[in-house]
Design a protein around this motif. Structure first.
Motif, mmCIF file in Angstrom:
data_model
loop_
_atom_site.group_PDB
_atom_site.id
_atom_site.type_symbol
_atom_site.label_atom_id
_atom_site.label_comp_id
_atom_site.label_asym_id
_atom_site.label_seq_id
_atom_site.Cartn_x
_atom_site.Cartn_y
_atom_site.Cartn_z
ATOM 1 N N LYS A 122 0.892 -1.171 0.000
ATOM 2 C CA LYS A 122 0.000 0.000 0.000
ATOM 3 C C LYS A 122 0.930 1.220 0.000
ATOM 4 C CE LYS A 122 -4.088 1.940 2.267
ATOM 5 N NZ LYS A 122 -3.695 3.334 2.090
ATOM 6 N N LEU A 123 1.194 1.728 -1.175
ATOM 7 C CA LEU A 123 2.250 2.714 -1.337
ATOM 8 C C LEU A 123 1.964 4.021 -0.602
ATOM 9 C CD1 LEU A 123 2.990 2.244 -5.153
ATOM 10 C CD2 LEU A 123 4.236 1.263 -3.219
ATOM 11 N N VAL A 124 3.046 4.621 -0.117
ATOM 12 C CA VAL A 124 2.941 5.916 0.555
ATOM 13 C C VAL A 124 2.335 6.949 -0.402
ATOM 14 C CG1 VAL A 124 5.317 6.589 -0.078
ATOM 15 C CG2 VAL A 124 4.233 7.619 1.922
ATOM 16 N N GLU A 125 1.527 7.846 0.135
ATOM 17 C CA GLU A 125 0.873 8.895 -0.651
ATOM 18 C C GLU A 125 1.403 10.260 -0.216
ATOM 19 O OE1 GLU A 125 -1.558 8.384 -2.908
ATOM 20 O OE2 GLU A 125 -2.306 6.352 -2.484
ATOM 21 N N LEU A 126 1.300 11.229 -1.108
ATOM 22 C CA LEU A 126 1.699 12.597 -0.763
ATOM 23 C C LEU A 126 0.911 13.098 0.453
ATOM 24 C CD1 LEU A 126 3.423 15.075 -1.536
ATOM 25 C CD2 LEU A 126 1.580 15.792 -3.066
ATOM 26 N N SER A 127 -0.342 12.701 0.532
ATOM 27 C CA SER A 127 -1.193 13.138 1.650
ATOM 28 C C SER A 127 -0.771 12.539 2.988
ATOM 29 C CB SER A 127 -2.656 12.780 1.363
ATOM 30 O OG SER A 127 -2.797 11.379 1.167
ATOM 31 N N ASP A 128 0.088 11.508 2.968
ATOM 32 C CA ASP A 128 0.574 10.899 4.214
ATOM 33 C C ASP A 128 1.659 11.738 4.890
ATOM 34 O OD1 ASP A 128 -1.046 8.605 3.932
ATOM 35 O OD2 ASP A 128 0.461 7.598 2.693
ATOM 36 N N ILE A 129 2.296 12.633 4.127
ATOM 37 C CA ILE A 129 3.440 13.386 4.647
ATOM 38 C C ILE A 129 2.968 14.418 5.666
ATOM 39 C CG2 ILE A 129 5.352 14.925 4.062
ATOM 40 C CD1 ILE A 129 5.721 12.067 3.029
ATOM 41 N N ALA A 144 4.531 26.358 5.704
ATOM 42 C CA ALA A 144 4.330 24.985 6.180
ATOM 43 C C ALA A 144 2.957 24.835 6.826
ATOM 44 C CB ALA A 144 5.435 24.606 7.166
ATOM 45 N N VAL A 145 2.530 25.861 7.549
ATOM 46 C CA VAL A 145 1.193 25.847 8.154
ATOM 47 C C VAL A 145 0.133 25.805 7.055
ATOM 48 C CG1 VAL A 145 -0.467 27.199 9.488
ATOM 49 C CG2 VAL A 145 1.893 26.980 10.298
ATOM 50 N N GLU A 146 0.350 26.600 5.994
ATOM 51 C CA GLU A 146 -0.587 26.602 4.856
ATOM 52 C C GLU A 146 -0.692 25.221 4.219
ATOM 53 O OE1 GLU A 146 0.311 29.583 1.924
ATOM 54 O OE2 GLU A 146 0.390 31.193 3.422
ATOM 55 N N ARG A 147 0.408 24.495 4.212
ATOM 56 C CA ARG A 147 0.406 23.142 3.628
ATOM 57 C C ARG A 147 -0.225 22.112 4.554
ATOM 58 N NH1 ARG A 147 3.520 22.195 -0.841
ATOM 59 N NH2 ARG A 147 3.778 20.003 -0.311
ATOM 60 N N GLY A 148 -0.525 22.521 5.772
ATOM 61 C CA GLY A 148 -1.147 21.599 6.714
ATOM 62 C C GLY A 148 -0.169 20.695 7.435
ATOM 63 N N TYR A 149 1.107 21.058 7.422
ATOM 64 C CA TYR A 149 2.120 20.228 8.083
ATOM 65 C C TYR A 149 1.968 20.294 9.612
ATOM 66 C CZ TYR A 149 4.888 19.271 3.845
ATOM 67 O OH TYR A 149 5.329 18.822 2.626
ATOM 68 N N GLU A 150 2.270 19.182 10.259
ATOM 69 C CA GLU A 150 2.268 19.132 11.720
ATOM 70 C C GLU A 150 3.607 19.590 12.291
ATOM 71 O OE1 GLU A 150 1.070 15.400 13.374
ATOM 72 O OE2 GLU A 150 -0.629 15.190 12.000
ATOM 73 N N TYR A 151 4.660 19.455 11.480
ATOM 74 C CA TYR A 151 5.996 19.821 11.963
ATOM 75 C C TYR A 151 6.921 20.091 10.784
ATOM 76 C CZ TYR A 151 6.273 14.729 11.229
ATOM 77 O OH TYR A 151 6.177 13.460 10.715
#
Length: 483
Positions: free
Chosen positions: A242-249, A273-280
């Motif tokens: 089940k290949l990694v997805e861009l949305s998993d990052i 980074a906040v705009e991209r929805g990143y946690e860290y």
């Protein structure tokens, strides 16, 4: 070719191009190559035998780059063409195929498939694109053009009922398709770009790719896996990854700011980074030895840590890790003392100098760096730059084994000229139980978009979400960094 094109060769700058022209009358790359092979360059002011060898190697790399172009160059080109053609009301379906759809790191040419109710209209649009240098051929089912930088693109109009079969066929790879045809023959079937047929020529599949695979007893196989590296066997046995997805990052752990050679302030990076929805995210500027990149010494790095702490208070929605991309020196020691490294949340160790070391020495150099207790990640492990230089000589299996022993993550550097580790080595690392991280190495916020290239490479390497540390939630990541 012209004198200006000499500047395309690694190792040839304006001064050398001028020198070669004035002293030897060299006007193009062919003449440069002939002169270098005859040893005519060595002995000119500032040119020795090593420079001559470097120029010959650079010409070889230049030729390779003309044969294949980087994924980072061709994907945006394909997206632009598809967007332009999709403006036609006569386009029903359209897709890139070939090695681009498989997201290979380099692409020889580009195939685009389209279903259109007015084939000649779409062909006219295609051959009239501003990027066209030459029309190689034009017809109702296929047209071919050369772009202004001599890259070939083929457009094929296919019937809607055959679109899936054509997409599967032209996506490839050649070896994957041969394997599928062998399976079909055993079932008394024939697979082609037009569909799947019984022996009596009755068509039984072709509208979608899923149909083509299903009629052969297989689930649909993601394009990135279609290299005949065991994906067909895995599909039969129900163990496709089940290949990694861009949305998993969940974050990017290799970013450069204005403190070294980046374009933007740390706060500007955090906001994007906040705009991209990143946690860290992690800020990992260069260390002091890389003076050309304004690398940080101990004093500046400590000041940066304090700035990050203050920013963390103002941006509670995202975790900001204080890190560094520390240089691995020639003897395998690091560019900063352990006392400083111990104060950081994350340490990426990378080679940025002395690329021509013998394999044994380079391997020993990197392995020694991985033994440092504060190193978390090995950055761009082979040092290659697609279309510019090969990677340094290194025993990659020894590096992967050492990374496993030291619990160090290996980077898939998503910068389009790097894509390093490549797909094959990433798959080996996964199979050996080494964790990987997909980072952009961004030096400007727009380069955060490069993550998709790294994810594509990871997918080609059969990586799943659990294999990639920056798909983890922050607490799990932090626990891993502290072990």
């Amino acid at each position: 070719m012209s004198l200006l094109e000499l500047l395309s060769i690694p190792g040839v700058g304006p001064k050398k191009a001028k020198l070669f022209y004035e002293k030897l009358g060299i006007k193009d790359i062919k003449e440069l190559e002939e002169a270098a092979k005859k040893g005519m360059l060595a002995g000119l002011p500032g040119v020795g035998t090593k420079t001559e060898e470097k120029i010959l190697k650079g010409i070889s790399l230049w030729r390779k780059s003309r044969e294949r172009r980087s994924l980072g160059r061709i994907l945006p080109l394909a997206q632009e063409i598809i967007a332009r053609l999709s403006e036609s009301p006569h386009v029903k379906k359209i897709s890139a195929a070939g090695s681009l759809r498989r997201m290979k790191d380099t692409v020889k040419d580009l195939d685009i498939l389209v279903v259109s109710t007015e084939p000649m209209d779409i062909m006219e649009r295609f051959v009239s694109l501003p990027l066209v240098m030459e029309v190689l051929g034009m017809g109702p089912t296929k047209s071919s053009i050369l772009t202004k930088d001599a890259f070939q693109i083929d457009l094929r109009v296919v019937p809607e009922e055959s679109f899936g079969a054509a997409l599967q066929y032209f996506t490839g790879s050649k070896n994957h398709n041969i394997h599928l045809r062998q399976i079909a023959l055993k079932k008394g079937l024939k697979v082609s770009e037009y569909g799947v047929f019984k022996e009596n020529d009755e068509k039984i599949a072709g509208y979608t790719e899923e149909e083509v695979y299903n009629v052969l007893g297989l689930p649909w196989i993601p394009p990135e896996l279609r290299e005949d590296r065991g994906e067909i066997e895995a599909a039969f046995e129900g163990r496709l990854p089940k290949l990694v997805e861009l949305s998993d990052i969940k974050g990017d752990l290799h970013i450069h700011s204005k403190w070294s050679d980046g374009v933007h302030t740390i706060e500007e990076i955090v906001q994007k980074a906040v705009e991209r929805g990143y946690e860290y995210i992690a800020i990992t500027d260069h260390s002091k030895t890389l003076s050309v990149a304004r690398g940080l010494d101990e004093e500046r790095l400590l000041k940066q840590i304090e700035e990050i702490k203050k920013l963390q208070e103002r941006y509670p929605k995202i975790k900001i890790l204080a890190g560094v991309e520390v240089d691995i020196l020639q003897d395998g020691t690091l560019d900063l003392p352990d006392e400083i490294l111990s104060r950081l949340d994350i340490v990426i160790a990378s080679v940025h100098s002395a690329f021509n070391m013998p394999q044994e020495e380079m391997t020993r150099r990197i392995c020694k760096a991985l033994s440092n207790p504060y190193v978390d990640i090995l950055g761009h492990p082979t040092g290659r730059l697609i279309e510019e230089r090969d990677g340094y000589q290194v025993d990659i299996m020894a590096i992967i084994q050492k990374a496993k022993e030291e619990n160090v993550g290996l980077e898939i550097n998503a910068y389009p000229q790097r894509l390093d580790l490549n797909d094959i080595n990433a798959k080996i690392a996964k199979e050996m139980g080494v964790k990987l991280v997909i980072n952009t190495d961004a030096h400007a916020w727009g380069q955060l978009e490069f993550m998709l290239f790294g994810v594509a490479t990871a997918r080609r390497g059969w990586l799943e979400k659990e294999d990639v540390i920056n798909t983890w939630d922050f607490e799990k990541l932090l626990n891993w960094l502290r072990t």
